[in-house]
Enzyme design. Sequence first.
Site, PDB file in Angstrom:
ATOM      1  N   LYS A 156       0.842  -1.199   0.000  1.00 54.68           N
ATOM      2  CA  LYS A 156       0.000   0.000   0.000  1.00 54.68           C
ATOM      3  C   LYS A 156       0.879   1.251   0.000  1.00 54.68           C
ATOM      4  CE  LYS A 156      -4.015   0.267   2.147  1.00 54.68           C
ATOM      5  NZ  LYS A 156      -5.106   0.149   1.167  1.00 54.68           N
TER       6      LYS A 156
HETATM    7  N1  PMP Z   1      -6.646  -3.482  -3.404  1.00 56.85           N
HETATM    8  C1  PMP Z   1      -6.323  -2.217  -3.113  1.00 56.85           C
HETATM    9  C2  PMP Z   1      -5.607  -1.403  -4.144  1.00 56.85           C
HETATM   10  C3  PMP Z   1      -6.640  -1.673  -1.861  1.00 56.85           C
HETATM   11  O1  PMP Z   1      -6.317  -0.410  -1.571  1.00 56.85           O
HETATM   12  C4  PMP Z   1      -7.314  -2.468  -0.921  1.00 56.85           C
HETATM   13  C5  PMP Z   1      -7.690  -1.890   0.419  1.00 56.85           C
HETATM   14  N2  PMP Z   1      -6.655  -1.998   1.342  1.00 56.85           N
HETATM   15  C6  PMP Z   1      -7.609  -3.801  -1.255  1.00 56.85           C
HETATM   16  C7  PMP Z   1      -7.266  -4.271  -2.514  1.00 56.85           C
HETATM   17  C8  PMP Z   1      -8.179  -4.719  -0.234  1.00 56.85           C
HETATM   18  O2  PMP Z   1      -7.179  -4.977   0.728  1.00 56.85           O
HETATM   19  P1  PMP Z   1      -7.530  -5.313   2.224  1.00 56.85           P
HETATM   20  O3  PMP Z   1      -8.444  -6.477   2.170  1.00 56.85           O
HETATM   21  O4  PMP Z   1      -6.239  -5.680   2.857  1.00 56.85           O
HETATM   22  O5  PMP Z   1      -8.166  -4.121   2.811  1.00 56.85           O
END
Ligand code: PMP
Length: 305
Positions: A156
């Site tokens: 991220k």
């Molecule tokens: N893809 C992206 C680009 C995201 O920003 C997120 C949100 N964090 C997700 C997928 C889903 O990830 P997570 O389940 O860890 O929140």
Amino acid sequence: MNSTAQFAYLNGQIVPWNDAKVHVFAPVTKYGIGVFEGIRGYWNKDARQMYLFRLAEHLDRFAFSRKAMRFDLGPSREELTEALVSLCRANAFCTTVHIRMMAFIDGTGDIGATGPVGIAITALPRQSAQGSIQGASAQISSWMRMPDNVMPARIKANANYHNARLATMQAQRDGYDVAFLLNTRGKLAEAPATCVFMVRDGQLITPSGTNDILESITRQTVIELARSHFGLLTVERDVDRTELILADEVFHCGTGAEIAPVTSIDRIPVGNGQPGIKTQQLMEVYGAVATGKNGAYALWRTPVF
Ligand code: PMP
């Protein structure tokens, strides 16, 4: 600036919301050199308790993001946990919240700076959407998900979200709820802030981890809950865009969005155009486990109070 939270956390201190500031010359504002986590704290009103959902996994990914972006060593997991718990307590939240944990390059350095590493945390009330089962319309974006050898797709990093933002704006202006991005090989990657699953011929299918997706924690949660509660194994593989249209069910999932049904792709209905049964079953179990109404997976919930 008005906020529904009284306090934020910045560099070792709980500070009034309006005092959580960074200098305009810091590398984070000049180049977007930051990484972050989105975490949910679920309020369980019977237990009068807030549960931070999958905190350990979020802290792991936060560390991985900082390592991949070559940040200097920052606070330990224990310090970050303590900071987050103190912030939730200081704000005295009795509601479900969405938390952002941010690490950024502060100071006056240039593009190669690896420190000083600033840490900020915010938590704002945001209700769970798991009660509503409205289906979303998805657009296959003309923007491609950036490949992992261009930007670090599996972490991220703030700057990754320019790609997400452009796809989101295009989808919204074209009248869709969400964008689905293909990768540079033309296979499904993910949505701007969520991962995508489909159900086809009784199988749960999602793009594999080498399709330029974020290493999503909700994706792992869904894979685990589908196995443990419904005996449904997930196939992780390449997904073609036309498979989405042939699917019986499609949903997308992420920490903020939780699990949300997708009922049309490029205006073509998915299945019968209604939220699918398996999607709804997964939504229910996810909501119950995250809030602690279902006592399974106790290690996934860190109590705040
Ligand atoms: N893809 C992206 C680009 C995201 O920003 C997120 C949100 N964090 C997700 C997928 C889903 O990830 P997570 O389940 O860890 O929140």
